[in-house]
Design an enzyme around this catalytic site. Structure first.
Site, PDB file in Angstrom:
ATOM      1  CD  GLU A  60      -2.815   1.300   2.367  1.00 12.39           C
ATOM      2  OE1 GLU A  60      -3.764   2.099   2.298  1.00 12.39           O
ATOM      3  OE2 GLU A  60      -2.637   0.540   3.338  1.00 12.39           O
TER       4      GLU A  60
ATOM      5  CD  GLU B 295      -6.739   2.425   5.705  1.00 13.57           C
ATOM      6  OE1 GLU B 295      -6.076   1.631   6.383  1.00 13.57           O
ATOM      7  OE2 GLU B 295      -6.299   2.949   4.667  1.00 13.57           O
TER       8      GLU B 295
END
Length: 276
Positions: A145, A243
Site C-alpha cells: 500500500e 478506511e
C-alpha cells in the site's frame, strides 16, 4: 457483465475509541456491510472465527503485518526484520486461512537516511521474495500500500503507485500486488481513474476515503461514481475497503453511507441501536 462493487467496513478506523471488537463487528454487519477488514494483531483468532460464524461477514483483508516506522515492527525494508517478517506472515496467513481471507496489507516503511530510493526498493523486493513461498502455499496475497507523504505519512518511502508497481513487478510473484488507496493517491495528485484502468492487472485491492479530511467518502475531491465504475470495468470482484475516520457518531455515518451508496451497502439488516 460488470461486477457489483461492495464496501467493506474498517473495524478500527470507522469507530471511535472504547468500542469493543465484537460490537464493531456486529454493528458493521447489522448496518448492511457484507465485508470487513481489521488488524489481525488486535484480536485473537478464535474470537474472530466465532464472530464470523455467528454474524457472517467476509474478511476482505487483514492489516498490521508490517509497520511504517521503526516503532511498529517488523518493517518491510529492514533486512534485520526479515526473519521476524517471515514468522509474522506465517501467523497472518493462518488467520487468513481460518477466516477465508485472501489479502494481507503491507506498508513499505519510512525512508532510511543515506539510502537511495533504489536501495529501499531492493530491500522491499528481497523481503517480499522471502515471504512469497509462504503466501503462494497459503493462497494469500500480500498487498503493498503506497501511502501519501504530504499529510498523513511524512517520511514514508513508497508514496506513489508508480513506485508500488515497480516493487510488485520486480518481486515477480502472483501473490504480491498493489493496494490502491484512492485517498492517498488523490492527496499525492495522481490521476486515479486512469491509473486504475491502465494498471489494474497489478492491483489486488482498493481503499477509499474523502479528500480532504480522510472522513467518510461523501463529497470531496474524489469522483466516487467514476472511481467505482473504473474498478468495476476492470472485472474486479472484491471489496473496496472504507478506511476513513468518521466525521461524527459512527452509527449516523453508517446510515449516511447506506443512503449514499445503496448498492455498495445493501442495508438489509438495520443497525441495532443497542450497539454503541
Amino acid at each position: 457483465m460488470k461486477e457489483l462493487i461492495r464496501f467493506a467496513a474498517h473495524l478500527e478506523m470507522n469507530f471511535g475509541p472504547g468500542v469493543p471488537f465484537h460490537d464493531r463487528w456486529r454493528a458493521a454487519r447489522r448496518s448492511g456491510f457484507r465485508g470487513c477488514e481489521f488488524v489481525w494483531r488486535n484480536v485473537e483468532l478464535p474470537a474472530a472465527a466465532e464472530l464470523q460464524k455467528a454474524e457472517p461477514l467476509a474478511v476482505s483483508c487483514l492489516g498490521g503485518t508490517t509497520g511504517a516506522a521503526a516503532g511498529a515492527r517488523p518493517v518491510l525494508i529492514l533486512p534485520e526484520d526479515r526473519d521476524r517478517l517471515m514468522k509474522d506472515v506465517e501467523t497472518a496467513t493462518a488467520y487468513a486461512r481460518e477466516l477465508s481471507c485472501r489479502n494481507l496489507v503491507m506498508v513499505s516503511g519510512n525512508m532510511i537516511r543515506d539510502w537511495s530510493v533504489e536501495k529501499h526498493r531492493e530491500e522491499a523486493v528481497r523481503s517480499l521474495r522471502s515471504i512469497a513461498p509462504i503466501l503462494e502455499e497459503a493462497g494469500v496475497t500480500a498487498l503493498i500500500e503506497p501511502l501519501n507523504s504530504k499529510i498523513d505519512h511524512k517520511g514514508v518511502y513508497c508514496d506513489t503507485s508508480a513506485e508500488g508497481f515497480r516493487i510488485v513487478e520486480q518481486t515477480g510473484s502472483p501473490n504480491v500486488k498493489l493496494l490502491y488507496d484512492a485517498y492517498h493517491m488523490q492527496v499525492m495528485g495522481e490521476p486515479i481513474v486512469r491509473t486504475i484502468r491502465e494498471r489494474s492487472g497489478l492491483i489486488g485491492y482498493y481503499h477509499l476515503a474523502k479528500v480532504p479530511g480522510r472522513t467518510e467518502p461523501i463529497g470531496g475531491e474524489i469522483d466516487v461514481p467514476a472511481f467505482l465504475e473504473a474498478v468495476a470495468d476492470t472485472g474486479y470482484d472484491g471489496f473496496v475497503g472504507l478506511e476513513y475516520k468518521p466525521s461524527g457518531d459512527y452509527r449516523d455515518v453508517f446510515r449516511r453511507l447506506s443512503d449514499a451508496y445503496p448498492e455498495q451497502i445493501d442495508g438489509q439488516d438495520p443497525i441495532d441501536e443497542n450497539y454503541r
